[in-house]
Write a protein that holds these residues in place. Structure first.
Motif, PDB file in Angstrom:
ATOM      1  N   UNK A  66       0.749  -1.071  -0.154  1.00  0.00           N
ATOM      2  CA  UNK A  66       0.467   0.575  -0.401  1.00  0.00           C
ATOM      3  C   UNK A  66       1.143   0.858   0.261  1.00  0.00           C
ATOM      4  N   UNK A  67       0.314   2.285  -0.434  1.00  0.00           N
ATOM      5  CA  UNK A  67       1.477   3.413  -0.674  1.00  0.00           C
ATOM      6  C   UNK A  67       0.751   4.819   0.804  1.00  0.00           C
ATOM      7  N   UNK A  68      -0.126   3.862   1.007  1.00  0.00           N
ATOM      8  CA  UNK A  68      -0.835   4.291   2.721  1.00  0.00           C
ATOM      9  C   UNK A  68       0.209   4.809   4.127  1.00  0.00           C
ATOM     10  N   UNK A  69       0.294   5.729   4.268  1.00  0.00           N
ATOM     11  CA  UNK A  69       1.702   6.054   4.274  1.00  0.00           C
ATOM     12  C   UNK A  69       1.556   5.957   6.216  1.00  0.00           C
ATOM     13  N   UNK A  70       0.287   5.971   6.739  1.00  0.00           N
ATOM     14  CA  UNK A  70       0.013   5.331   8.525  1.00  0.00           C
ATOM     15  C   UNK A  70       0.091   4.615   8.989  1.00  0.00           C
ATOM     16  N   UNK A  71       0.009   2.950   7.209  1.00  0.00           N
ATOM     17  CA  UNK A  71      -0.110   1.776   7.499  1.00  0.00           C
ATOM     18  C   UNK A  71       1.212   1.774   7.880  1.00  0.00           C
ATOM     19  N   UNK A  72       2.300   2.022   6.530  1.00  0.00           N
ATOM     20  CA  UNK A  72       3.174   1.395   6.662  1.00  0.00           C
ATOM     21  C   UNK A  72       3.767   2.008   8.320  1.00  0.00           C
ATOM     22  N   UNK A  73       3.685   2.989   8.723  1.00  0.00           N
ATOM     23  CA  UNK A  73       4.300   3.247  10.282  1.00  0.00           C
ATOM     24  C   UNK A  73       3.912   2.023  11.267  1.00  0.00           C
ATOM     25  N   UNK A  74       2.453   1.901  11.290  1.00  0.00           N
ATOM     26  CA  UNK A  74       1.918   1.309  11.787  1.00  0.00           C
ATOM     27  C   UNK A  74       2.752  -0.672  11.410  1.00  0.00           C
ATOM     28  N   UNK A  75       2.966  -1.127  11.112  1.00  0.00           N
ATOM     29  CA  UNK A  75       3.554  -1.618  10.587  1.00  0.00           C
ATOM     30  C   UNK A  75       5.422  -2.145  10.619  1.00  0.00           C
ATOM     31  N   UNK A  76       5.713  -0.681  10.901  1.00  0.00           N
ATOM     32  CA  UNK A  76       6.943  -0.394  10.889  1.00  0.00           C
ATOM     33  C   UNK A  76       7.371  -0.356  12.257  1.00  0.00           C
TER      34      UNK A  76
END
Length: 220
Positions: free
Chosen positions: A155-165
């Motif tokens: 996904x390109x949704x940055x919030x999800x990237x931060x969450x899974x990070x």
């Protein structure tokens, strides 16, 4: 019987340490290790701020401010990084311990000891990830130890990237350590223990992801 807090032993021999803590009538070294971990956190964040790690979001301000204004902003940002890291370490030690204490029958300071081990893992993660930040400019969402990289492909949704990070090998290690200790020092069922641990971690992941998602340029 007393228990002497030793972070490395607590991480490498959780079963033995858990039984020692459970039987201990006195806990030694809590405040000493609290201060040590806070100082380590302060030093790490101070070095990171000095090297400019994490202040990439300020680069767009170079052309909108005078050199003196930009240096002032960088200084305040660095101070904020140091304060944030130190406060986060303190929260990791005392807040989850308080929540566990509310829902279990364990003495609060025994839970603080467990969270000292957790804070130790968090600082180990920061130390391990430091060279990747410095040499490759990776942010937390791009850590090779987390699911953040996978999320960025999906996904390109940055919030999800931060969450899974936030879901990393180190956070799994944290939950493992918490479960091993709570399983021994409380009479609560394994399901309740696991529910408490996962709920607290989920809250921390969401809060941290939201905080990381903030665009600091907006603040200026």
């Amino acid at each position: 019987m007393y228990y002497q807090v030793q972070i490395w032993k607590g991480l490498t021999s959780p079963y033995v340490s858990a039984h020692q803590i459970n039987k201990a009538e006195k806990l030694n070294g809590i405040w000493k290790w609290t201060v040590r971990l806070l100082l380590i956190s302060l030093i790490l964040s101070g070095v990171s701020a000095y090297l400019g790690i994490g202040n990439e979001s300020l680069s767009k301000l170079i052309y909108d401010t005078t050199p003196s204004e930009f240096q002032t902003i960088k200084g305040f940002f660095a101070i904020g990084q140091v304060v944030q890291s130190t406060v986060t370490t303190a929260i990791l030690i005392f807040l989850p311990a308080l929540i566990f204490w509310i829902f279990t029958d364990i003495e609060y300071y025994k839970l603080v000891v467990v969270q000292l081990f957790v804070a130790g893992i968090w600082l180990i993660e920061k130390i391990v990830f430091f060279p990747l930040q410095f040499y490759f400019g990776l942010d937390h969402a791009s850590s090779p130890f987390s699911l953040g990289i996978l999320a960025q492909y999906i996904t390109d949704y940055q919030l999800l990237s931060y969450f899974f990070g936030e879901i990393s090998l180190f956070s799994i290690w944290v939950m493992f350590i918490q479960y091993k200790y709570l399983r021994v020092i409380t009479e609560k069922s394994p399901r309740i223990i696991l529910l408490l641990i996962v709920s607290i971690q989920l809250f921390l992941w969401i809060f941290t992801a939201l905080f990381s998602y903030i665009k600091f340029e907006v603040l200026f």
